[in-house]
Design an enzyme around this catalytic site. Structure first.
Site, PDB file in Angstrom:
ATOM      1  N   SER A 167      32.871 -41.387 -42.920  1.00 21.73           N
ATOM      2  CA  SER A 167      33.536 -42.357 -42.056  1.00 21.73           C
ATOM      3  C   SER A 167      33.691 -43.674 -42.798  1.00 21.73           C
ATOM      4  CB  SER A 167      32.707 -42.571 -40.795  1.00 21.73           C
ATOM      5  OG  SER A 167      31.538 -43.294 -41.108  1.00 21.73           O
ATOM      6  N   LYS A 168      34.492 -44.525 -42.221  1.00 22.22           N
ATOM      7  CA  LYS A 168      34.732 -45.841 -42.793  1.00 22.22           C
ATOM      8  C   LYS A 168      33.414 -46.590 -43.001  1.00 22.22           C
ATOM      9  CE  LYS A 168      36.488 -50.144 -40.730  1.00 22.22           C
ATOM     10  NZ  LYS A 168      35.233 -50.751 -41.054  1.00 22.22           N
TER      11      LYS A 168
END
Length: 511
Positions: A266-267
């Site tokens: 994920s970011k």
RNA sequence: GGCCCGUUGGUCAAUCGGUUAAGACGCCUCCCUUUCACGGAGGAAUGAGGGGUUCGAUUCCCCUACGGGCUACCA
């Protein structure tokens, strides 16, 4: 595939930055389409008005373009199957949902969000922590299956908010033939009555993906593995809508995982571990927060897609550095892996280093010039042309050119005196003082000549040249890095060389 | 909890029943270089566990364990 023109689509939601996994899905679509002479479609899945982010669509298009995998059709490039934004196709979906009600495969549901919550609360138990709206539950809810037709008509006529849900059959198996995973069987008792059309009249993903894939004549559908559990809903929809013959062949791609722990990348992981997750810089229009992208981090698009292509696929040859054309040529769905792959930023950088090495200096030039500019240095093109071949082999990221060559343009701001101070002696100061005079009297300014003079004088002073070369480097570039020191001296010119030695001597004395 | 998917060195991975189980990244050693890299030569490091099937299993089947995904009027 039977003679049909291959048509694939990349269908992101415009909700923010374009994630690594998204780019890889787009890439596989592109490779497959090009390999088979087909079309690559971009479809924007913006059915959730609540999550819509302005600018995200253009950003996605820009990212794909940077990667060199621009779609053949899309909102930016009209084709015969537009519009390519689902929001613009809105009027289209309702009739199919109603057709499903007509055929008994869907129904109206009038339950309010609060009622759904209390249903979940009511049916929740130790053995069933997340109750679904399924064949049992629907009999206890407010829908056109439990209400009389008069009541339903009244509610509908009265404009009561409602959704349309698919009516999943009980106790039957849905078979899915996935190109990557083979046959996957789902029992419908595990599948819930997914909402097809939302109260706002927008379709959910489930309806939209089927209708649009059908209308856009999609032949092969690639998507992330996270979609596998809802695949039976889609298969059923294709069947109920009477389009089964035209259903695309599915390929559920393995996920890209976090390098450390577990779970999909994920970011947040990028922020936490210090590497980008998005293709290009993404600025959140709400918070103005900028998330770094691979492009701005100093990646070449060739390296970026090369690295992504090999994350979950390889051609079996053992060759890893491949161009887009080579990837297209060698791509095959059969060789896509089933298991997820952990992202490794070190390897990504290695790919980039390989691509920097094999990219023409002329191609590199404007990119490097831009990076210097971003760093407040106006790098002269003629000088850059000499520098690039000299330092490209030592760079893994384009931004490494700053560290490896900014000293050609500006004197080092800081000097690593600690590396030379402990072994510093008076006679070294004497050497460099005298050396400055020699330099100033030099008729020709050339790396070989400078080096010869340097060695000659070191010998005369009875100091090993090696003991002097490191100090010279430190004075000229600021630290222990960079190309051969005499070439640096030759390029920066006599006056810069002399002044840097003078400043360096002072700094070392004072340290 | 349920359903589904997956599992070869630290990471990416080859192998499609018989191999000394490739290669790459990273790591270590050495060479090159009196900088840092690049390059070159080596090295350490792998089939989750248990059952089958088979003359023979990393490869086929089952179970277990572990990991992941999903379980929204989000995609």
């Amino acid at each position: 595939m039977n003679n049909k023109e291959v048509r694939v689509r990349f269908a992101p939601s415009p909700t923010g930055g374009l994630h690594l996994g998204g780019v890889r899905t787009a890439l596989y679509n592109y490779l497959f389409a090009k390999k088979h002479g087909g079309s690559f479609v971009l479809r924007i899945e913006d059915t959730d008005q609540g999550r819509y982010v302005p600018g995200a669509e253009q950003y996605i298009i820009d990212c794909l373009e940077w990667c060199g995998i621009s779609p053949d059709e899309g909102p930016h490039k009209p084709g015969p199957y537009g519009p390519y934004r689902q929001s613009e196709r809105k009027p289209n979906y309702r009739k199919f949902a109603e057709q499903l009600i007509e055929s008994g495969n869907a129904y109206y549901a009038f339950d309010t969000p609060a009622e759904l919550d209390s249903m979940r609360e009511q049916f929740k138990s130790e053995s069933n922590p997340s109750p679904q709206y399924n064949s049992i539950v629907r009999d206890h809810m407010k829908n056109s299956l439990t209400l009389s037709s008069e009541e339903v008509k009244k509610l509908l006529d009265g404009g009561t908010p409602h959704v349309i849900r698919i009516k999943i059959p009980t106790s039957s198996d849905v078979h899915l033939n996935d190109m990557i995973r083979g046959e996957v069987i789902f029992n419908t008792d595990q599948v819930d009555d997914k909402v097809l059309l939302k109260a706002d009249g927008m379709p959910t993903y489930h309806l939209a993906v089927v209708v649009d894939d059908y209308e856009m004549k999609i032949t092969h559908a690639f998507r992330g593995e996270e979609w596998l559990p809802s695949a039976p809903v889609h298969v059923l929809l294709w069947e109920y809508l009477g389009w089964k013959e035209n259903m695309p062949l599915w390929a559920h791609l393995p996920l890209i995982l976090k390098p450390d722990g577990k779970g999909k990348l994920s970011k947040r992981d990028g922020d936490r571990l210090g590497f980008p997750v998005f293709a290009m810089d993404w600025e959140d229009p709400k918070t103005n927060e900028i998330t770094k992208g691979f492009k701005e981090m100093g990646f070449l698009p060739e390296a970026f897609i090369n690295m992504l292509a090999l994350l979950g696929w390889n051609d079996g040859s053992g060759e890893e550095v491949l161009s887009l054309d080579e990837l297209t040529d060698r791509f095959s769905i059969e060789r896509i892996h089933k298991g997820g792959a952990k992202f490794d930023f070190e390897k990504a950088k290695w790919f980039n280093g390989e691509w920097i090495k094999r990219t023409n200096n002329d191609t590199l030039l404007p990119l490097i010039k831009q990076i210097f500019q971003n760093n407040g240095i106006d790098a002269e093109v003629k000088l850059l042309q000499q520098i690039i071949p000299m330092v490209k082999d030592r760079c893994h990221l384009l931004n490494d050119f700053i560290q490896q060559s900014s000293f050609f343009f500006i004197a080092p701001a800081e000097i690593d005196t600690a590396s030379v101070k402990p072994k510093w002696t008076e006679n070294k100061t004497a050497f460099f003082t005298k050396w400055i005079e020699v330099l100033q009297s030099l008729p020709d300014w050339d790396a070989v000549i400078i080096e010869n003079e340097f060695k000659k004088m070191a010998e005369a002073e009875q100091i090993k040249p090696g003991e002097l070369q490191l100090p010279l480097r430190i004075m000229l570039v600021g630290g222990k890095f960079g190309p051969p020191v005499f070439e640096i001296a030759s390029l920066i010119g006599k006056s810069s060389t002399v002044s840097r030695i003078q400043n360096g001597l002072q700094a070392i004395e004072q340290a």
